[in-house]
Scaffold this active site. Structure first.
Site, PDB file in Angstrom:
ATOM      1  CB  CYS A  53      -0.918  -0.006   1.216  1.00 42.91           C
ATOM      2  SG  CYS A  53      -1.913   1.490   1.396  1.00 42.91           S
ATOM      3  CB  CYS A  88      -4.905   3.423   3.807  1.00 45.80           C
ATOM      4  SG  CYS A  88      -3.348   3.005   4.630  1.00 45.80           S
ATOM      5  CB  CYS A 114     -39.495  11.662   5.984  1.00 45.38           C
ATOM      6  SG  CYS A 114     -38.981  11.261   4.300  1.00 45.38           S
ATOM      7  CB  CYS A 140     -41.949  12.572   0.469  1.00 42.94           C
ATOM      8  SG  CYS A 140     -40.320  11.985   0.981  1.00 42.94           S
ATOM      9  CG  HIS A 172     -51.952  23.840   3.069  1.00 40.89           C
ATOM     10  ND1 HIS A 172     -52.317  24.305   1.829  1.00 40.89           N
ATOM     11  CD2 HIS A 172     -50.661  24.212   3.254  1.00 40.89           C
ATOM     12  CE1 HIS A 172     -51.311  24.963   1.276  1.00 40.89           C
ATOM     13  NE2 HIS A 172     -50.281  24.920   2.122  1.00 40.89           N
ATOM     14  CB  CYS A 209     -49.856  28.967   0.384  1.00 38.23           C
ATOM     15  SG  CYS A 209     -49.272  27.482  -0.440  1.00 38.23           S
ATOM     16  CB  CYS A 228     -14.805  40.757   5.890  1.00 38.39           C
ATOM     17  SG  CYS A 228     -15.186  39.853   4.382  1.00 38.39           S
ATOM     18  CB  CYS A 239     -25.174  32.001   0.541  1.00 36.98           C
ATOM     19  SG  CYS A 239     -26.149  30.537   1.014  1.00 36.98           S
TER      20      CYS A 239
END
Length: 545
Positions: free
Chosen positions: A319, A345, A410, A438, A454, A459, A501, A506
């Site tokens: 290895c 490893c 879930c 789902c 719902h 909504c 900073c 994101c």
């Protein structure tokens, strides 16, 4: 007018008969030479024996004349060597030639059987395609009478009319062989029919790999692939390579500067002329996995050695991570590149990557081959395999496309398109309503509200009747306020500033101010908040020292 294929078949049959006559003649010559050499060796032995007797008689007579008092029981020294035993060497050479002849005949017989099987397979496939295209009414009336038996004659087969795919790969690699680093090379060839069914595989070691470049090994692989195709009497082939420079060489678009490379390229050009059709093609490395594996197997065969194991004699490898000698069966081969490491490893490597939230790749420097989930089942705990599966799926879905099931028990990860397509199979107007099913727990939820579906309200009505967040959301919001986390306004993910900073990028790509949440545009803030806090910068500097 005579069928040209039949004429060609007769010519080939005549050639095969001539070859058989030559082999028989060669065998007769070898047998005659062996017989003559054996007779010569016997005669030579008899002459040596007669000479020995004459020498003993002469010495005995001489001793009796000059030293009559000496006993006649005199032990004589052996006769001196008369020279090198060329007859024995010649017999050994003939035995070696005979063995090579038998091996060559066996190889030719195997290739003849392989060509016959290949002809039969192509014949059956073509007849099957013909049957599939027979009109239904005609089949009902004449179906029982359709037949086209294969005559079993290789010479009149259909190999020459079909196009075959020849995948070739040459590798040069520095490997660990016990305490030494060695440079070895291997060639892999996979010949497939036009449906990509494997016909022949070849794996060979490359001699003098320490003086070869990767491109030279690739051209060498092309030579081996073309020779293998010629051994099957193929006339129409496409050569597939995954190296751009190798492709440039074999197509003649780049002229090699080295004399050795030039010799190989010229050999490829000469082999091209032996085919009715021969065209190189450049493909992605993923399309060369089988040929790549064959080349790696050829390399592994050079760095493994026989040793005693707990199960008797077996093969061992070194290895290159821990430098321990490991049973070959306990070595892990990475799919895609086939670099090999011991299970211990690889287990540590994959676990560290998972703990850092990353997908594991091959540990070899500069190699980006991904470690597949299925293969990790050999050395990972099933729970870690599941985590790795989720990591892989997360990495494959863009942040803005991720959707999680609204049911806490879930919480399955899906992409927006995946869950929409799944919902469309059971619910009309899913895109307009916002309802999603789902793929894991098969329950409905609202993709807008991120709550169980719902059914009887919109909504807006749902949010109006449920103005207060759930207990779990309230706890998360309280923790976020306490830890000073900021929510990305685009993907709704929470971000924590540890150091640096206040300009935040994101993972979805959205840029904003960590202090107030205002968007950054063109790398500039749209607010008047300070860009950094000195304590965060100093902390970062100390940490790096």
């Amino acid at each position: 007018m005579e069928n040209p294929n039949r004429g060609r078949g007769k010519a080939k049959a005549t050639q095969f008969n001539d070859d058989d006559d030559d082999r028989e003649e060669f065998k007769s010559v070898l047998t005659l030479q062996r017989q003559q050499l054996m007779e010569a060796k016997t005669l030579d032995s008899d002459l040596d024996f007669a000479f020995q007797l004459q020498m003993e008689e002469a010495v005995t007579a001489s001793l009796s004349l000059h030293h009559s008092s000496i006993s006649q029981d005199v032990t004589l020294l052996p006769a001196p060597e008369m020279g090198f035993d060329y007859l024995t060497l010649l017999l050994e050479d003939i035995d070696r030639f005979e063995m090579e002849r038998k091996d060559r005949e066996q190889t030719e017989e195997e290739m003849r059987k392989l060509r016959n099987d290949l002809n039969r397979s192509i014949h059956d496939q073509n007849f099957s395609s013909y049957i599939m295209n027979v009109p239904e009414e005609e089949w009902k009336e004449y179906g029982d009478n359709y037949e086209r038996p294969f005559d079993g004659n290789v010479a009149t087969g259909v190999i020459s009319t079909e196009g075959f795919r020849v995948y070739v790969k040459g590798l040069v690699s520095e490997e660990r062989l016990r305490e030494f680093n060695v440079v070895v090379g291997g060639v892999g060839v996979a010949i497939c029919d036009f449906r990509d069914n494997l016909v022949l595989e070849v794996r060979k070691r490359l001699e003098g790999a320490e003086f070869m470049s990767g491109e030279m090994a690739g051209v060498e692989a092309v030579v081996h692939g073309l020779n293998a195709a010629l051994s099957l009497d193929l006339e129409r082939v496409t050569i597939f390579v995954d190296d751009f420079l190798v492709y440039q060489y074999v197509t003649g678009r780049v002229q090699p500067g080295q004399s050795k490379m030039g010799t190989l390229v010229n050999e490829v050009a000469l082999l091209h002329k032996k085919f009715t059709y021969c065209q190189p093609s450049l493909v992605a490395r993923n399309d060369m996995k089988f040929a790549l594996k064959l080349a790696r197997d050829a390399i592994v065969s050079q760095i493994a050695w026989s040793a005693e194991t707990s199960n008797g004699r077996g093969l061992k490898e070194t290895c290159v991570i821990c430098f321990e000698d490991i049973d070959a069966a306990q070595m892990f081969s990475v799919n895609g590149c086939f670099h090999r490491y011991c299970f211990s490893c690889m287990k540590q490597h994959v676990e560290v990557k998972l703990l850092n939230g990353m997908v594991a790749s091959c540990p070899h420097e500069g190699c980006n081959s991904e470690v597949t989930i299925d293969s990790c089942g050999k050395f990972l705990d099933p729970k870690l395999v599941e985590i790795m599966s989720n990591r892989t799926k997360e990495a494959s879905i863009a942040v803005s496309e991720k959707v999680y099931c609204a049911f806490p028990r879930c919480s399955a990860l899906m992409s927006k398109n995946e869950v929409l397509q799944y919902t469309r199979t059971v619910l009309l107007g899913a895109e307009q309503s916002g309802a999603r099913k789902c793929v894991k727990c098969h329950r409905f939820f609202c993709i807008s509200c991120k709550v169980p579906w719902h059914y009887d309200m919109t909504c807006y009505d749902y949010k109006k009747s449920n103005p207060y967040p759930t207990k779990e959301d309230e706890m998360l919001k309280s923790l976020a306020n306490k830890k000073l986390w900021r929510e990305c306004t685009k993907c709704k993910n929470l971000v924590e500033l540890a150091e640096g900073c206040y300009h935040i990028t994101c993972r979805c790509g959205y840029e904003f101010c960590y202090t107030c949440g205002a968007q950054w545009r063109n790398k500039k803030p749209t607010c008047s908040c300070p860009i950094w806090d000195e304590r965060n910068i100093i902390r970062d500097r100390r940490r790096r020292q």
